[in-house]
Enzyme design. Structure first.
Site, mmCIF file in Angstrom:
data_model
loop_
_atom_site.group_PDB
_atom_site.id
_atom_site.type_symbol
_atom_site.label_atom_id
_atom_site.label_comp_id
_atom_site.label_asym_id
_atom_site.label_seq_id
_atom_site.Cartn_x
_atom_site.Cartn_y
_atom_site.Cartn_z
ATOM 1 N N ASN A 1 8.647 -1.689 -7.677
ATOM 2 C CA ASN A 1 7.643 -0.644 -7.705
ATOM 3 C C ASN A 1 6.926 -0.269 -6.856
ATOM 4 O O ASN A 1 5.706 0.214 -6.974
ATOM 5 C CB ASN A 1 6.988 -0.578 -9.022
ATOM 6 C CG ASN A 1 6.065 -1.611 -9.429
ATOM 7 O OD1 ASN A 1 5.837 -2.127 -8.669
ATOM 8 N ND2 ASN A 1 5.144 -1.731 -10.760
ATOM 9 N N LYS A 2 6.492 -1.383 -5.600
ATOM 10 C CA LYS A 2 5.140 -1.619 -4.928
ATOM 11 C C LYS A 2 5.547 -0.653 -4.188
ATOM 12 O O LYS A 2 6.862 0.570 -3.796
ATOM 13 C CB LYS A 2 5.212 -2.674 -4.524
ATOM 14 C CG LYS A 2 4.656 -3.657 -5.556
ATOM 15 C CD LYS A 2 3.075 -2.684 -6.062
ATOM 16 C CE LYS A 2 2.388 -3.712 -7.505
ATOM 17 N NZ LYS A 2 3.598 -4.301 -8.514
ATOM 18 N N ILE A 3 5.258 0.264 -3.121
ATOM 19 C CA ILE A 3 5.152 0.600 -1.395
ATOM 20 C C ILE A 3 6.000 0.879 -0.926
ATOM 21 O O ILE A 3 6.952 1.459 -0.930
ATOM 22 C CB ILE A 3 3.334 0.607 -1.612
ATOM 23 C CG1 ILE A 3 3.900 2.084 -0.657
ATOM 24 C CG2 ILE A 3 3.118 -0.296 -0.322
ATOM 25 C CD1 ILE A 3 2.280 2.996 0.355
#
Length: 378
Positions: free
Chosen positions: A191-193
């Protein structure tokens, strides 16, 4: 017909990842060795600068755990932790049987409050034990108050483990998050950038610390012709396929930062018309956030505007939102731990909501979000 779900922060692959994955297969390096790992680490070291020595690992949690090991944190030691964060910031302290002491947020960045931090340090000193580490977090991509926290760290000679799990691409005074701590960590969870599917890195300030981190991350195998172990080690090394995904993702990092900040501008435009809803924003020009997640706090002036009501309406329209991180000092797991501050983070938690912020958010998605919010007003 139900419309497609709008997710909070889904992975966003660009296609270049497949080239590096294929290279791993072509060279038959699909384990915890291979050129993808080496090049992934080198690229990050160049990006972060400031004597950054990167060890790629299986998760950001593993990185925090190894940071504690490198600082020789043991049973009974005090570790000062930001309360307003995800549990992975604090769980590794328990792995070491150390004692987390939780510190409140200040209201501008929602991150560690310098005043409460100093109060916590003074408490620990009165107990006859100087804290072994400070773990500030750059929450939702917003840098913490770097100058103030570093000053306290130097004053009391307590090392900093900088938790930039959510803050790759964010900057303070034009210096990248991940470069401020004695040790720093970044997460590449899905879910990170950008993502490696699951993974993280530990950033050390010298080669010796990097070598020691790699030693711990590969079961503490000693350099002999046979397997010899004198210390506890872990299976924390990233694999060459995941690192290949990371190499492809790094090529589009700047595009992803631009897109997240464009999402923030979209929410700025919408919420400027709402007195009841406050968008979380950079306090001044010293702070540059990647806006990993866009978050709002909602003043309960009438029944239309509560975080529960807004979340429910989005859910009914197949749009994912999420409450803010529940502070650690309010978690049953840490109910016996000391907390210093005025419960600023608890107040923010009670009013806050995370909104869809993925880099693959389309104009059609934004129109759906905008329509819901406009209808809410009337």
């Amino acid at each position: 017909m139900e419309e497609n779900k709008i997710w909070l922060s889904p992975p966003h692959l660009g296609g270049k990842e497949l080239n590096y994955i294929q290279h791993a297969f072509d060279t038959n390096w699909i384990s915890q060795y291979g050129s993808n790992i080496d090049e992934f680490e080198k690229t990050l070291e160049n990006y972060l600068e400031n004597n950054s020595f990167v060890t790629a690992l299986s998760s950001g949690t593993a990185a925090i755990h190894l940071a504690l090991r490198l600082l020789n944190i043991e049973e009974g030691d005090f570790v000062l932790c930001q309360s307003f964060t995800f549990v992975a910031s604090a769980n590794p302290v328990l792995y070491q049987k150390a004692i987390p002491v939780f510190v409140d947020s200040e209201p501008t960045t929602w991150n560690m409050c310098p005043n409460a931090l100093e109060d916590a340090i003074k408490y620990c000193l009165k107990q006859g034990k100087k804290p072994k580490a400070i773990i500030p977090v750059s929450l939702y991509g917003m840098p913490f108050m770097v100058d103030e926290i570093l000053e306290i760290s130097r004053k009391y000679e307590i090392p900093i483990i900088e938790d930039s799990a959510e803050a790759l691409g964010s900057k303070y005074k034009n210096k990248p998050c991940g470069s401020f701590g004695d040790l720093s960590i970044i997460s590449f969870n899905g879910n990170k950038i950008i993502t490696t599917s699951g993974g993280g890195v530990l950033i050390s300030r010298n080669q010796k610390s990097k070598d020691k981190a790699l030693y711990f991350a590969t079961q503490a195998k000693e350099n002999k012709d046979y397997y010899n172990h004198s210390e506890v080690g872990y299976n924390y090394r990233i694999n060459n396929i995941s690192a290949g995904i990371g190499r492809g993702q790094l090529e589009v990092l700047e595009e992803r930062i631009v897109k997240r900040r464009e999402n923030h501008q979209f929410y700025q435009y919408i919420f400027e018309k709402y007195d009841e809803i406050n968008l979380f924003e950079e306090p001044d020009d010293n702070f540059f956030s990647n806006y990993w997640l866009n978050t709002v706090t909602i003043e309960k002036k009438d029944s239309r505007f509560t975080k529960e009501k807004l979340k429910q309406i989005f859910s009914e329209n197949n749009i994912e939102t999420r409450y803010l991180w529940k502070p650690m000092h309010l978690q049953p797991l840490f109910s016996e731990c000391k907390f210093f501050g005025r419960n600023v983070c608890g107040t923010v938690f009670e009013k806050g909501l995370c909104l869809p912020s993925g880099t693959n958010l389309t104009e059609g998605d934004k129109d759906r979000i905008k329509e819901i919010l406009i209808n809410l007003r009337y």
